[in-house]
Design an enzyme around this catalytic site. Structure first.
Site, PDB file in Angstrom:
ATOM      1  N   ASP A 128      -2.492  -5.089   0.474  1.00  0.00           N
ATOM      2  CA  ASP A 128      -1.958  -6.392   0.885  1.00  0.00           C
ATOM      3  C   ASP A 128      -2.570  -6.934   2.163  1.00  0.00           C
ATOM      4  OD1 ASP A 128      -0.715  -4.415   2.391  1.00  0.00           O
ATOM      5  OD2 ASP A 128       1.323  -5.019   1.896  1.00  0.00           O
ATOM      6  N   MET A 133       0.812  -1.211   0.000  1.00  0.00           N
ATOM      7  CA  MET A 133       0.000   0.000   0.000  1.00  0.00           C
ATOM      8  C   MET A 133       0.851   1.270   0.000  1.00  0.00           C
ATOM      9  SD  MET A 133      -2.959  -1.143   2.723  1.00  0.00           S
ATOM     10  CE  MET A 133      -3.951   0.337   2.459  1.00  0.00           C
ATOM     11  N   HIS A 134       0.175   2.389  -0.237  1.00  0.00           N
ATOM     12  CA  HIS A 134       0.685   3.745  -0.020  1.00  0.00           C
ATOM     13  C   HIS A 134       1.687   4.237  -1.064  1.00  0.00           C
ATOM     14  CE1 HIS A 134      -1.180   2.982   3.823  1.00  0.00           C
ATOM     15  NE2 HIS A 134      -0.210   2.213   4.253  1.00  0.00           N
TER      16      HIS A 134
END
Length: 478
Positions: free
Chosen positions: A233, A77-78
């Protein structure tokens, strides 16, 4: 047949499952992370495409391969993938564990209603502060940015030709109204971004598009392969482990550490530094406490001692010992829950001339478990309770570490039987839901448990005292 793709930080994993959800074949390919400056962490998105091609080449010829009718991607992520108007990558992807935008994160976090709408503290690893950093330090790139995609959404673009992302992944950007499950104009404006720079949003279990014809031909598939929205995830891991309802949860002893539980409503509590995100299926959310270095702490110790983690811990055996004389603070990369500090750093306390490498390894294991206890306590402050908890991740293969973790958390931990139950399986399950429309309750089930590891009642008090000392030391550091 269904295909789940787990786009990890160090490699990509592709998993095929049959119509009943049973794993059939898998493949992996690796890539590197670049750290051009201290605190930076970047990756070339082209490496993900290369890894995907390598994994697909490995899978070709597997039984049922040509019958794949659904694909979904789970991704770390991110990350910020910046594209120009022709979908060309403008710079390396800035990853989740990059801390360069700490000042920008603090600025956004202090802005009006940012926490209320996003449901979270704006952490330095989140996506929005990365774009503020780019605006200030790479203004030409920022000016040419037509789209910002998360890593999984970039693979969705490659697969479908569409800019599309799921809710669970998008919840970690600080641009999404997590309660309303839509981009927030106020959050976008706070980060100097526009809605047209965002991908379209779908639920993780919904269709995001159809596999591009050229890929279908190259990979030997039919002409109507559905690509699902996919997931971040940890949401995908929750789908793979069946963590769907309140009271269910898992602890991940991976590179980073996670304590996650499902919620049936949006109940943010940003002050705890707990993450509150959309789940990968409609009308569900999840919360998690995150520590940035878990098994990575043991990998670090292995590098500086020249020993493998297995060698460092071999002398411990499987019988749990009382707390050791050395204390370790596991903040090698800063910390999220509960401290929200990119500058916090780790260390040993209680070293003596008699301290051995095994003592250090034992301290690292204890420190990581105390950090995960911090995450559990932060979750409890939001009103979450975990009645049933799986333990997953590479560290779960250590019987000693699992017994230690169960005792420090004071929580029975279930070890799944060997097999698939992580993010790749969760992604394959989301692909199945997008194709069939099956009831998620029938598909997103928990794995069979191999055993339950209970807290050691004779050592519980000793580790409770150890945790109290750990908390005092952390308070001194912060």
């Amino acid at each position: 047949m269904y295909l789940g793709i787990d786009l990890g930080t160090s490699g990509l994993r592709a998993l095929m499952t049959d119509a009943a959800g049973k794993p059939v074949a898998s493949a992996e390919a690796q890539y590197d992370v670049q750290t051009p400056h201290p605190g930076w962490s970047e990756q070339d998105p082209g490496d993900w495409i290369t890894a995907l091609d390598q994994a697909m080449a490995q899978l070709q010829g597997s039984p049922g391969y040509s019958d794949i009718c659904g694909i979904a991607v789970a991704g770390h992520m991110h990350g910020a993938v910046l594209l120009d108007g022709s979908d060309q990558v403008l710079r390396p992807c800035i990853l989740w564990n990059d801390t360069r935008s700490a000042a920008e994160a603090a600025e956004l976090d202090a802005a009006e209603k940012v926490r209320d709408l996003s449901g979270n503290i704006v952490f330095p690893g989140f996506t929005a502060p990365k774009l503020l950093w780019v605006q200030r330090h790479e203004p030409e790139i920022f000016a040419n940015t037509a789209k910002v995609l998360l890593p999984a959404a970039y693979l969705n673009l490659h697969l479908t030709g569409r800019h599309v992302a799921d809710m669970s992944d998008s919840a970690g950007t600080s641009w999404l109204d997590v309660g309303a499950r839509d981009w927030s104009e106020q959050l976008l404006q706070a980060g100097h971004m526009r809605r047209d720079q965002m991908p379209d949003l779908v639920e993780g279990s919904a269709a995001a598009g159809t596999l591009r014809p050229e890929l279908a031909v190259r990979w030997g598939f039919g002409t109507d392969v559905t690509v699902a929205g996919g997931a971040g995830d940890n949401a995908a891991a929750a789908c793979g482990t069946g963590v769907m309802a309140p009271g269910q949860g898992f602890v991940s002893l991976g590179t980073s550490g996670v304590v996650l539980t499902a919620r049936d409503g949006f109940r943010p509590d940003p002050e705890t530094a707990v993450h509150t995100f959309c789940h990968a299926i409609p009308d569900r959310w999840y919360q998690m406490g995150v520590m940035l270095s878990a098994t990575d702490c043991m990998n670090w110790l292995g590098r500086i001692t020249g020993q493998s983690p297995a060698d460092l811990t071999a002398g411990l055996g499987e019988e749990l010992q009382p707390p050791g004389p050395v204390t370790f603070m596991p903040y090698l990369s800063g910390e999220r829950t509960p401290h929200n500090s990119a500058s916090l750093r780790g260390g040993f306390q209680g070293l003596s001339i008699a301290t051995t490498a095994e003592d250090l390894a034992r301290a690292v294991m204890e420190g990581v478990c105390y950090g995960l206890r911090d995450c559990l306590e932060a979750l409890r402050k939001t009103g979450a309770e975990i009645d049933s908890c799986l333990v997953i991740g590479g560290g779960s293969k250590s019987a000693y570490w699992v017994k230690l973790l169960a005792t420090i958390l004071d929580l029975p931990l279930q070890l799944p039987k060997d097999g698939e139950f992580g993010a790749a399986l969760g992604a394959a399950r989301l692909a199945r839901l997008a194709v069939t429309g099956d009831d998620p309750a029938d598909v997103l089930t928990a794995p069979e448990s191999a055993m339950t590891v209970a807290p050691d009642p004779l050592l519980r008090d000793g580790y409770e005292a150890g945790y109290a000392a750990f908390r005092r030391r952390a308070a001194e550091l912060t």
